[in-house]
Write a protein that holds these residues in place. Structure first.
Motif, PDB file in Angstrom:
ATOM      1  N   ARG A  21      -4.201  -2.908   3.388  1.00  0.00           N
ATOM      2  CA  ARG A  21      -3.679  -1.574   3.674  1.00  0.00           C
ATOM      3  C   ARG A  21      -2.248  -1.729   4.180  1.00  0.00           C
ATOM      4  NH1 ARG A  21      -9.076  -0.863   5.408  1.00  0.00           N
ATOM      5  NH2 ARG A  21     -10.089   0.708   4.125  1.00  0.00           N
ATOM      6  N   PRO A  22      -1.391  -0.773   3.833  1.00  0.00           N
ATOM      7  CA  PRO A  22      -0.009  -0.858   4.297  1.00  0.00           C
ATOM      8  C   PRO A  22       0.062  -0.835   5.825  1.00  0.00           C
ATOM      9  CG  PRO A  22      -0.239   0.847   2.627  1.00  0.00           C
ATOM     10  CD  PRO A  22      -1.606   0.386   2.985  1.00  0.00           C
ATOM     11  N   ARG A  23       0.936  -1.673   6.368  1.00  0.00           N
ATOM     12  CA  ARG A  23       1.168  -1.670   7.811  1.00  0.00           C
ATOM     13  C   ARG A  23       2.331  -0.730   8.074  1.00  0.00           C
ATOM     14  NH1 ARG A  23       1.652  -7.516   9.998  1.00  0.00           N
ATOM     15  NH2 ARG A  23       1.545  -6.340  11.922  1.00  0.00           N
ATOM     16  N   ARG A  24       2.020   0.401   8.632  1.00  0.00           N
ATOM     17  CA  ARG A  24       3.031   1.420   8.883  1.00  0.00           C
ATOM     18  C   ARG A  24       3.282   1.535  10.378  1.00  0.00           C
ATOM     19  NH1 ARG A  24      -0.572   4.826   5.162  1.00  0.00           N
ATOM     20  NH2 ARG A  24       0.401   4.508   3.155  1.00  0.00           N
ATOM     21  N   PRO A  25       4.484   1.973  10.737  1.00  0.00           N
ATOM     22  CA  PRO A  25       4.730   2.249  12.156  1.00  0.00           C
ATOM     23  C   PRO A  25       3.825   3.397  12.627  1.00  0.00           C
ATOM     24  CG  PRO A  25       6.744   2.509  10.858  1.00  0.00           C
ATOM     25  CD  PRO A  25       5.653   2.179   9.923  1.00  0.00           C
TER      26      PRO A  25
END
Length: 148
Positions: A21-25
């Motif tokens: 899964r994308p690591r987003r802020p």
């Protein structure tokens, strides 16, 4: 035989697969609008870096490195970019290994053709006339046919 996945575990084979899964802020996931803004920003920045890298590929320097950096930025958010990045890395490695095995004259011919492309591009962009003007050289053949 069909396999069943339970929390990333492939029950039929006994393997664990990871779902990336994308690591987003944290601020980007607070609302759908912020997420859209974040994804748009990643797409714009990655696209600009990728475009710059593609333009710089024939020139001496880090053209391919910039292409891979642009794809890495895009891959942080988009699955298609991650797949393309892995594919291009493999092709680039295969190309460099193939070139290392070629006869030195063939490599020299390829480098010469690349140098000619660079010189032609610089001439078309009027760089020679610009630099020649700095030194008082105003030969008509230095000028680009595009910028006459």
């Amino acid at each position: 035989m069909t396999s069943t996945r339970v929390n990333g575990h492939n029950a039929a084979v006994g393997m664990t697969t990871q779902v990336r899964r994308p690591r987003r802020p944290r601020w980007a996931t607070r609302s759908p609008g912020m997420l859209a803004l974040y994804r748009t920003g990643v797409a714009l920045l990655g696209g600009l870096v990728l475009t710059l890298g593609i333009v710089l590929i024939p020139y001496p320097g880090p053209g391919w490195l910039i292409v891979f950096a642009g794809l890495a930025i895009l891959a942080a958010e988009f699955h298609w970019a991650r797949r393309l990045l892995h594919f291009l890395r493999a092709r680039y490695t295969a190309w460099t290994r193939w070139m290392a095995r070629r006869h030195p004259l063939l490599r020299l011919a390829l480098y010469t053709c690349t140098g000619l492309v660079v010189l032609a591009t610089l001439w078309l962009l009027n760089v020679f006339a610009l630099v020649g003007g700095w030194f008082g050289l105003h030969y008509p053949w230095l000028g680009s046919p595009i910028f006459t």
